[in-house]
Design an enzyme around this catalytic site. Structure first.
Site, short mmCIF file in Angstrom:
data_model
loop_
_atom_site.label_atom_id
_atom_site.label_comp_id
_atom_site.label_asym_id
_atom_site.label_seq_id
_atom_site.Cartn_x
_atom_site.Cartn_y
_atom_site.Cartn_z
N GLU A 83 28.54 51.66 65.08
CA GLU A 83 28.95 51.21 63.61
C GLU A 83 28.83 49.62 63.44
OE1 GLU A 83 33.37 51.38 62.93
OE2 GLU A 83 33.39 52.46 64.90
N CYS A 115 34.19 55.23 64.66
CA CYS A 115 34.10 55.33 66.05
C CYS A 115 33.96 56.68 66.72
CB CYS A 115 35.55 55.02 66.67
SG CYS A 115 36.26 53.43 66.30
N HIS A 237 40.44 58.40 71.68
CA HIS A 237 39.68 57.14 71.29
C HIS A 237 40.84 56.26 71.26
CE1 HIS A 237 37.94 53.91 69.07
NE2 HIS A 237 38.75 54.16 68.02
P1 HMG Z 1 50.63 44.54 63.66
O1 HMG Z 1 51.23 44.60 62.10
O2 HMG Z 1 50.08 43.18 64.12
O3 HMG Z 1 51.54 45.07 64.70
O4 HMG Z 1 49.61 45.68 63.62
P2 HMG Z 1 52.84 45.65 64.48
O5 HMG Z 1 54.20 44.97 63.99
O6 HMG Z 1 52.75 47.13 63.95
O7 HMG Z 1 53.35 45.79 66.15
C1 HMG Z 1 52.67 46.61 66.84
C2 HMG Z 1 53.58 47.05 68.11
O8 HMG Z 1 53.93 45.95 68.66
C3 HMG Z 1 54.75 47.87 67.39
O9 HMG Z 1 55.21 48.94 68.32
C4 HMG Z 1 55.66 46.74 67.82
O10 HMG Z 1 57.32 47.56 67.82
C5 HMG Z 1 55.56 46.26 68.89
P3 HMG Z 1 55.14 50.29 67.62
O11 HMG Z 1 56.29 50.69 66.57
O12 HMG Z 1 53.49 50.80 66.99
O13 HMG Z 1 55.47 51.05 68.74
N1 HMG Z 1 56.02 44.84 69.34
C6 HMG Z 1 56.41 44.41 70.58
N2 HMG Z 1 56.24 45.05 71.69
C7 HMG Z 1 56.89 44.36 72.67
N3 HMG Z 1 57.27 43.09 72.52
C8 HMG Z 1 57.20 42.35 71.47
C9 HMG Z 1 56.91 42.91 70.32
N4 HMG Z 1 56.44 42.68 68.89
C10 HMG Z 1 56.04 43.79 68.49
N5 HMG Z 1 57.49 41.00 71.58
C11 HMG Z 1 47.47 46.96 64.34
C12 HMG Z 1 48.93 46.30 64.67
C13 HMG Z 1 47.19 48.05 65.29
C14 HMG Z 1 47.91 47.71 63.08
C15 HMG Z 1 46.64 45.94 64.15
O14 HMG Z 1 46.24 45.22 65.22
C16 HMG Z 1 45.42 46.74 63.28
O15 HMG Z 1 45.19 46.64 62.05
N6 HMG Z 1 44.47 46.61 64.12
C17 HMG Z 1 43.14 47.53 63.67
C18 HMG Z 1 43.41 48.85 63.14
C19 HMG Z 1 43.58 49.67 64.19
O16 HMG Z 1 43.31 49.64 65.37
N7 HMG Z 1 43.96 50.97 63.90
C20 HMG Z 1 44.24 52.14 64.76
C21 HMG Z 1 44.02 53.51 64.15
S1 HMG Z 1 42.29 53.60 63.50
C22 HMG Z 1 41.26 53.72 64.75
O17 HMG Z 1 41.52 54.06 65.79
C23 HMG Z 1 39.48 53.60 64.07
C24 HMG Z 1 39.13 52.36 64.72
O18 HMG Z 1 38.87 52.19 66.05
C25 HMG Z 1 37.86 52.05 63.62
C26 HMG Z 1 36.59 53.07 63.63
O19 HMG Z 1 37.05 54.45 63.69
O20 HMG Z 1 35.60 52.74 63.66
C27 HMG Z 1 40.18 51.13 64.22
#
Ligand code: HMG
Length: 391
Positions: A83, A115, A237
């Site tokens: 992709e 993906c 994934h």
């Molecule tokens: P964010 O807003 O930076 O993080 O986004 P958050 O506030 O949701 O925190 C993440 C986790 O860290 C949470 O845990 C927090 O509690 C924890 P959860 O509630 O999820 O269990 N946390 C802590 N833990 C320990 N110590 C601390 C601490 N602080 C917070 N101090 C997000 C995170 C993954 C959404 C962001 O990085 C993002 O947008 N990433 C890109 C999108 C993505 O990966 N999506 C996944 C699903 S879609 C997919 O898999 C397809 C993809 O691969 C593309 C494709 O298909 O081509 C992306």
């Protein structure tokens, strides 16, 4: 439906980049508490491509050891899943075909659905081998995951390529017939043609993924698939490794099972080692999970493994593979560790410079800095044509 299929993954090899950015360096720049990266999303570092690496050089590097072991005679199809395509017309697979010296009597094509693409490639390959079991199909999944600097997605970047040789009587994993499918039109993650970095709605993407786990598992059951407790492990994934844990917990809940922490660890814990240090490799990610599982699990002989492939937008597939007796003799465990260990750490400034780089679009002659020590490099661009070098 019978589980039997004598077609599957005969060999699997992966490559990743020249450089690596530890999440401590990213946290040092943006002030994030490191626990959020190490525990919250389950990532330690991410692979960063050198200026002279791209999906072609990574794909060729992943596939070269497979060609060295099995030769080219039986490969009549190359499917390149990505992709992070470099051309709207020409398949990146054609460059790989040339770099590897594959025979001209070969069809080469590029596939895209975020993906999920590599899983489509694997299933299409199985169909081709079923038609003529004497042929082999080379599947290459290669991606560079790139989000905007200083965006939440930045911590979930990475890059890698996986190559798989699909054949009859495979040495590693027989892919079973039953397959659960799911498609839903959602805008959780996308990349318009004019953009280098993906756009994403992070929380929406996580719920879209979990919806797809439900949908594909439901269909898998309706197609006569196995029951949940038959599986030795599950390769999900992994955009970040914590997602595999979230997904499995969701599946257990959906299927009416207890969500015991130790059971979840047993189901996915051995699939995350490579993804945790490489980062999101998009199409390659679920198969890096398989590589980690096969390299680390004590003995999976004749055990079924579940696969959940998700591609934003979205398409997902749940399917199963049975591990073949004697598989351990065909693994590339040492080379896999070496591909990870050989990366050179970059500091935040070095990473930022690489992130901001793009190839000139003026049609002139431009060489790229010689940074990679890998076997293949993007030497430059001239008259809008990418120039590759093998060494
Ligand atoms: P964010 O807003 O930076 O993080 O986004 P958050 O506030 O949701 O925190 C993440 C986790 O860290 C949470 O845990 C927090 O509690 C924890 P959860 O509630 O999820 O269990 N946390 C802590 N833990 C320990 N110590 C601390 C601490 N602080 C917070 N101090 C997000 C995170 C993954 C959404 C962001 O990085 C993002 O947008 N990433 C890109 C999108 C993505 O990966 N999506 C996944 C699903 S879609 C997919 O898999 C397809 C993809 O691969 C593309 C494709 O298909 O081509 C992306």
């Amino acid at each position: 439906m019978s589980h039997d299929s004598a077609i599957g993954i005969h060999d699997l090899s992966f490559a990743t980049t020249e450089f690596v950015l530890p999440h401590t360096a990213l946290a040092g720049h943006n002030g994030t508490e490191i626990g959020k990266y190490h525990i919250g999303i389950g990532q330690r570092s991410m692979s960063v491509p050198a200026a002279d690496e791209d999906i072609v050089t990574l794909g060729a590097a992943a596939a070269a050891p497979i060609i060295a072991r099995h030769g080219t005679d039986r490969i009549r199809t190359v499917v390149f899943a990505t992709e992070s395509s470099i051309d709207q017309a020409k398949s990146a697979g054609v460059y790989v075909h040339s770099l590897l010296g594959l025979q001209s009597a070969c069809r080469v094509v590029e596939l895209k659905q975020a993906c999920y693409g590599a899983t489509a490639a694997l299933q299409f390959a199985i169909g081709l081998v079923r038609r003529d079991p004497g042929q082999q199909v080379l599947v290459v999944a290669s991606d560079v995951s790139k989000y905007e600097l200083d965006s939440p997605g930045e911590a979930t970047q990475g890059a890698a390529a996986v190559a798989m040789l699909v054949s009859a009587d495979p040495a590693l994993v027989r892919i079973e017939n039953a397959s659960g499918l799911f498609t839903a039109d959602v805008m959780d993650f996308w990349r318009p043609n004019y953009r280098d970095a993906a756009l994403v709605d992070g929380q929406e993407s996580i719920s879209a993924y979990l919806q797809a786990v439900e949908g594909s598992w439901k269909d898998y059951g309706e197609q006569g698939g196995r029951s949940l407790d038959e599986f030795a492990a599950f390769c999900y994934h992994q955009p970040f490794t914590k997602m595999a844990y979230k997904a499995h917990r969701h599946l257990l809940n959906y299927a009416g099972h207890d969500t015991d922490k130790d059971d979840i660890e047993r189901a996915v814990g051995q699939t995350v080692a490579y993804n945790a240090v490489i980062g999101n490799s998009y199409t390659a990610s679920v198969y890096l999970g398989l590589a980690a599982l096969l390299d680390q699990a004590e003995d999976l002989t004749d055990r079924p493994v579940g696969f959940l492939s998700y591609g934003s937008g979205s398409v997902a597939e749940f399917f199963a593979g049975t591990v073949v007796p004697g598989y351990r003799q065909h693994l590339r465990s040492e080379a896999n560790l070496e591909a990870i260990a050989r990366r050179k750490p970059v500091d935040y400034a070095g990473y930022r410079e690489l992130h901001e780089r793009s190839l000139p679009t003026d049609g002139g002659d431009h060489s790229t800095p010689a940074q990679t020590t890998g076997r293949f490099r993007l030497a430059g661009i001239s008259n809008h044509k990418r120039l590759y070098q093998a060494r």
